[in-house]
Motif scaffolding. Structure first.
Motif, PDB file in Angstrom:
ATOM      1  N   UNK A  47       0.839  -1.184   0.000  1.00  0.00           N
ATOM      2  CA  UNK A  47       0.000   0.000   0.000  1.00  0.00           C
ATOM      3  C   UNK A  47       0.881   1.244   0.000  1.00  0.00           C
ATOM      4  N   UNK A  48       0.472   2.264  -0.749  1.00  0.00           N
ATOM      5  CA  UNK A  48       1.217   3.512  -0.855  1.00  0.00           C
ATOM      6  C   UNK A  48       1.046   4.360   0.395  1.00  0.00           C
ATOM      7  N   UNK A  49       2.026   5.237   0.612  1.00  0.00           N
ATOM      8  CA  UNK A  49       1.890   6.218   1.683  1.00  0.00           C
ATOM      9  C   UNK A  49       0.755   7.167   1.331  1.00  0.00           C
ATOM     10  N   UNK A  50       0.143   7.741   2.332  1.00  0.00           N
ATOM     11  CA  UNK A  50      -0.984   8.635   2.123  1.00  0.00           C
ATOM     12  C   UNK A  50      -0.547   9.887   1.362  1.00  0.00           C
ATOM     13  N   UNK A  51      -1.270  10.231   0.323  1.00  0.00           N
ATOM     14  CA  UNK A  51      -0.954  11.411  -0.487  1.00  0.00           C
ATOM     15  C   UNK A  51      -1.766  12.639  -0.062  1.00  0.00           C
TER      16      UNK A  51
ATOM     17  N   UNK B 280      -3.145  15.475   2.853  1.00  0.00           N
ATOM     18  CA  UNK B 280      -2.698  16.126   4.085  1.00  0.00           C
ATOM     19  C   UNK B 280      -3.516  15.580   5.251  1.00  0.00           C
ATOM     20  N   UNK B 281      -3.056  15.829   6.464  1.00  0.00           N
ATOM     21  CA  UNK B 281      -3.790  15.366   7.645  1.00  0.00           C
ATOM     22  C   UNK B 281      -5.207  15.935   7.653  1.00  0.00           C
ATOM     23  N   UNK B 282      -5.324  17.201   7.294  1.00  0.00           N
ATOM     24  CA  UNK B 282      -6.630  17.868   7.278  1.00  0.00           C
ATOM     25  C   UNK B 282      -7.557  17.226   6.235  1.00  0.00           C
ATOM     26  N   UNK B 283      -7.030  16.958   5.045  1.00  0.00           N
ATOM     27  CA  UNK B 283      -7.830  16.333   3.992  1.00  0.00           C
ATOM     28  C   UNK B 283      -8.252  14.917   4.402  1.00  0.00           C
ATOM     29  N   UNK B 284      -7.318  14.154   4.958  1.00  0.00           N
ATOM     30  CA  UNK B 284      -7.629  12.782   5.385  1.00  0.00           C
ATOM     31  C   UNK B 284      -8.688  12.813   6.479  1.00  0.00           C
ATOM     32  N   UNK B 285      -8.549  13.716   7.429  1.00  0.00           N
ATOM     33  CA  UNK B 285      -9.517  13.837   8.514  1.00  0.00           C
ATOM     34  C   UNK B 285     -10.907  14.149   7.961  1.00  0.00           C
ATOM     35  N   UNK B 286     -10.983  15.059   6.995  1.00  0.00           N
ATOM     36  CA  UNK B 286     -12.264  15.406   6.387  1.00  0.00           C
ATOM     37  C   UNK B 286     -12.865  14.182   5.693  1.00  0.00           C
ATOM     38  N   UNK B 287     -12.037  13.455   4.928  1.00  0.00           N
ATOM     39  CA  UNK B 287     -12.523  12.248   4.237  1.00  0.00           C
ATOM     40  C   UNK B 287     -13.062  11.232   5.235  1.00  0.00           C
TER      41      UNK B 287
ATOM     42  N   UNK C 147       0.850   4.614   7.045  1.00  0.00           N
ATOM     43  CA  UNK C 147       1.181   5.736   7.923  1.00  0.00           C
ATOM     44  C   UNK C 147       0.353   5.646   9.211  1.00  0.00           C
ATOM     45  N   UNK C 148       0.951   6.079  10.290  1.00  0.00           N
ATOM     46  CA  UNK C 148       0.298   6.131  11.597  1.00  0.00           C
ATOM     47  C   UNK C 148      -0.242   4.762  12.031  1.00  0.00           C
ATOM     48  N   UNK C 149       0.564   3.737  11.828  1.00  0.00           N
ATOM     49  CA  UNK C 149       0.105   2.367  12.084  1.00  0.00           C
ATOM     50  C   UNK C 149      -0.293   2.122  13.531  1.00  0.00           C
ATOM     51  N   UNK C 150       0.408   2.721  14.478  1.00  0.00           N
ATOM     52  CA  UNK C 150       0.055   2.507  15.885  1.00  0.00           C
ATOM     53  C   UNK C 150      -1.389   2.948  16.137  1.00  0.00           C
TER      54      UNK C 150
END
Length: 143
Positions: free
Chosen positions: A1-5, A7-14, A83-86
């Motif tokens: 799996x690829x790293x997240x492309x 931003x934190x803000x965009x991912x949070x919104x999604x 990313x952020x696996x923990x």
């Protein structure tokens, strides 16, 4: 799996837009069961886990589980983000523990539990519906 492309803000919104109720697979299964004549309640808050579909006549509940969130073993949709696996592992662990508690509580109340996976519904809705319907018919004939 690829790293997240994103931003934190965009991912949070999604992520905030992901529904926990009335998902597309859940609605498809409900519609299909309803067409077969099964009548049910949805998201009954008095039962542990607020099951997606509650068939009182059969004392059976159906959970429609998303493969990613509920970790469908062996499913390609249950991949763990890189990313952020923990964070993700902790989140998945708590979801699985909650699922287990809810299933045990329902069994202690003498309810039968059917789990239908999102990928099952998406791959073959008719087969997923048939699996639930066959179980319900077995329950009906046993009583």
């Amino acid at each position: 799996m690829m790293a997240d492309h994103l931003s934190k803000k965009q991912r949070s919104w999604n992520m905030s837009r992901i529904k926990g109720r009335n998902t597309e697979p859940e609605c498809k299964l409900r519609s299909s069961l309803h067409r077969l004549g099964f009548r049910f309640r949805v998201h009954e808050t008095k039962l542990p886990g607020k099951p997606d579909i509650v068939l009182h006549k059969y004392r059976t509940v159906v959970f429609v589980h998303g493969c990613f969130w509920h970790r469908h073993d062996g499913c390609k949709h249950a991949a763990t983000p890189k990313s952020n696996q923990a964070f993700w592992l902790k989140k998945f662990r708590s979801t699985l523990e909650r699922d287990k508690r809810n299933v045990e509580a329902l069994k202690n109340l003498d309810w039968q539990i059917i789990i239908v996976w999102e990928c099952e519904i998406n791959a073959d809705l008719e087969q997923a519906t048939r699996r639930v319907a066959c179980h319900l018919q077995e329950v009906e004939h046993a009583t």
